[in-house]
Design an enzyme around this catalytic site. Structure first.
Site, PDB file in Angstrom:
ATOM      1  N   ASN A   1      10.787  54.852  47.802  1.00 32.72           N
ATOM      2  CA  ASN A   1      11.231  56.231  47.625  1.00 32.72           C
ATOM      3  C   ASN A   1      12.753  56.254  47.590  1.00 32.72           C
ATOM      4  OD1 ASN A   1      12.208  56.562  50.475  1.00 32.72           O
ATOM      5  ND2 ASN A   1      10.020  56.277  50.914  1.00 32.72           N
TER       6      ASN A   1
ATOM      7  N   PRO B   1      -0.172  52.262  58.307  1.00 31.14           N
ATOM      8  CA  PRO B   1      -0.278  52.793  59.676  1.00 31.14           C
ATOM      9  C   PRO B   1       0.600  54.021  59.842  1.00 31.14           C
ATOM     10  CG  PRO B   1       0.988  50.747  59.646  1.00 31.14           C
ATOM     11  CD  PRO B   1       0.360  50.891  58.293  1.00 31.14           C
TER      12      PRO B   1
ATOM     13  N   LYS C   1       4.158  37.079  39.708  1.00 30.55           N
ATOM     14  CA  LYS C   1       4.569  38.210  38.875  1.00 30.55           C
ATOM     15  C   LYS C   1       3.493  38.551  37.837  1.00 30.55           C
ATOM     16  CE  LYS C   1       8.117  39.791  35.668  1.00 30.55           C
ATOM     17  NZ  LYS C   1       9.336  39.448  34.907  1.00 30.55           N
TER      18      LYS C   1
ATOM     19  N   PHE D   1      10.200  63.536  61.319  1.00 32.25           N
ATOM     20  CA  PHE D   1      10.865  64.201  60.197  1.00 32.25           C
ATOM     21  C   PHE D   1       9.811  64.598  59.170  1.00 32.25           C
ATOM     22  CE2 PHE D   1      14.714  63.067  62.073  1.00 32.25           C
ATOM     23  CZ  PHE D   1      15.788  63.557  61.329  1.00 32.25           C
TER      24      PHE D   1
ATOM     25  N   ILE E   1       2.960  55.594  61.951  1.00 34.62           N
ATOM     26  CA  ILE E   1       3.812  55.196  63.076  1.00 34.62           C
ATOM     27  C   ILE E   1       4.067  56.372  64.012  1.00 34.62           C
ATOM     28  CG2 ILE E   1       6.032  54.196  63.734  1.00 34.62           C
ATOM     29  CD1 ILE E   1       6.095  52.843  60.969  1.00 34.62           C
ATOM     30  N   LEU E   2       4.412  57.524  63.443  1.00 30.43           N
ATOM     31  CA  LEU E   2       4.728  58.699  64.262  1.00 30.43           C
ATOM     32  C   LEU E   2       3.527  59.116  65.102  1.00 30.43           C
ATOM     33  CD1 LEU E   2       6.486  61.084  65.115  1.00 30.43           C
ATOM     34  CD2 LEU E   2       5.800  62.257  62.998  1.00 30.43           C
TER      35      LEU E   2
ATOM     36  N   ASP F   1       3.386  56.175  52.616  1.00 30.46           N
ATOM     37  CA  ASP F   1       2.062  56.491  53.140  1.00 30.46           C
ATOM     38  C   ASP F   1       1.024  55.464  52.698  1.00 30.46           C
ATOM     39  OD1 ASP F   1       2.869  58.888  54.416  1.00 30.46           O
ATOM     40  OD2 ASP F   1       2.813  59.933  52.498  1.00 30.46           O
TER      41      ASP F   1
END
Length: 400
Positions: A207, A301, A285, A321, A303-304, A275
């Site tokens: 991202n 996973p 490749k 966040f 995490i938060l 995610d």
């Protein structure tokens, strides 16, 4: 601020008039002020005015033979508790970033290990120019702190960011520099940056996170005295000096690093964790001639939620966040309930905001008590505010 010694550097901009009020307010609070003016600053305010308010002589010339007989420019920078540059023009910031020493002001900034606080002031196009952005990043990496600039009408008739912060805001920033460490003895865990989820050895899912906000939060908590463990994905923003840095690539690696870093008193999950990951990542490749690849995704996973849901050893304060592009507040409230964390820092990262990967942020702090909108500000200012709120919350909990 009683008995503090502040070296005030005034550079040449229309906002230099605010330096007069700043000197007066500093002296009212019991600080002593030694003013330094650039040659250009004298075009906007007179040395006599500044000297009268400070109660001492104004220094303007690197080649003052009387002072330089005792290496005066070295002494000026060493005896101060804090160096404040207000206003800090684009030119002085550029020279400081380059390490130049071609006048008294730039020499003082180069010849010191005293903390420096700058209050930038310039035209909006100068503030947003890539050269100023690079210089700002360099100065921040060197440990220089900033207050402002504000957004508004300018003397040149334009509107936007670049106005020097008002005197009360500068005084607050100075107070923060002298504040006793409020998180001493506590361990803070901060995650930051994106994660890279491999498709094959040369491609990955990622991202646009730069890691700037998480980096600023780690630095702010460190300044308040916390021992900080900084777990960062492959961010473009370099990690701050001070915290212990753990570099990871994938969400799984970040999850393992976070678990290994526990126990912690504070956990701030600012990382933009992917995610999903590729379940069938190729070991070599992928070639176009082999046909269209079928990519199977599997969930990473959480995490938060994992840390917030701990029954033993859970951090006292868990902050998540929420980067959203629509229904920001509703999605943030839902995430707060779903993840089980204490706070959510929500922001709108729609492309038009320029926040994802940018230098500024506009956030809403969502807690069980409600939602609080914070004004758009630099990511460093947002980090400072969040760090102080964390310190206040933990102090209240301790007092109960």
């Amino acid at each position: 601020m009683l008995n503090r010694h502040i070296l005030l550097i005034v550079s040449g901009g229309i906002a230099a008039y605010k330096a007069l009020e700043l000197v007066r307010r500093l002296r009212e609070r019991g600080a002593s002020v030694t003013p330094v003016m650039t040659r250009a600053a004298a075009q906007f305010v007179t040395p006599l005015s500044l000297s009268a308010l400070a109660g001492v002589r104004v220094h303007t010339d690197l080649w003052d033979l009387t002072a330089e007989a005792e290496m005066g420019h070295i002494q000026l920078s060493r005896v101060a508790d804090l160096i404040v540059v207000a206003p800090a023009t684009a030119d002085l910031m550029a020279r400081a970033a380059q390490g130049r020493a071609d006048d008294l002001a730039s020499t003082l900034l180069l010849a010191t290990d005293t903390p420096v606080l700058m209050a930038p002031a310039m035209n909006v196009r100068m503030w947003t120019h890539p050269a100023t952005t690079r210089n700002l990043a360099t100065l921040r990496a060197d440990g220089i702190r900033f207050v402002g600039p504000d957004e508004g009408d300018m003397a040149c008739g334009e509107y936007g960011p670049g106005r020097m912060a008002e005197v009360p805001a500068i005084l607050t920033a100075i107070d923060a520099q002298f504040a006793a460490p409020r998180l001493r003895g506590l361990h803070a865990l901060v995650t930051s940056g994106p994660t890279h989820e491999p498709i094959d050895p040369v491609r990955y899912i990622a991202n646009r996170s730069s890691g700037a906000q998480g980096t600023a939060i780690a630095a702010a908590l460190h300044r308040l005295g916390a021992r900080v463990t900084f777990v960062t994905g492959p961010a473009t923003t370099p990690p701050p000096p001070g915290p212990a840095v753990i570099r990871v690539e994938t969400a799984a690696e970040m999850h393992a690093a976070v678990k290994a870093a526990l126990p912690a008193d504070i956990a701030v999950f600012a990382a933009a964790v992917a995610d999903w990951r590729i379940a069938n990542a190729a070991s070599s490749k992928m070639k176009k001639g082999a046909g269209r690849p079928e990519l199977s995704l599997t969930q990473n996973p959480d995490i938060l939620a994992d840390i917030a849901g701990m029954t033993e050893g859970r951090p006292s304060l868990v902050v998540g966040f929420a980067a959203e592009t629509d229904d920001v507040l509703a999605n943030a409230r839902a995430k707060l309930a779903r993840k089980g964390c204490d706070w959510i820092v929500a922001n709108d990262v729609s492309p038009a905001t320029g926040i994802m990967g940018g230098a500024e942020n506009a956030v809403t702090l969502v807690t069980s008590d409600g939602a609080e909108d914070w004004p758009r500000a630099s990511k460093e200012a947002v980090a400072d505010r969040l760090a102080h709120r964390i310190a206040e919350a933990l102090a209240r909990d301790t007092a109960r």
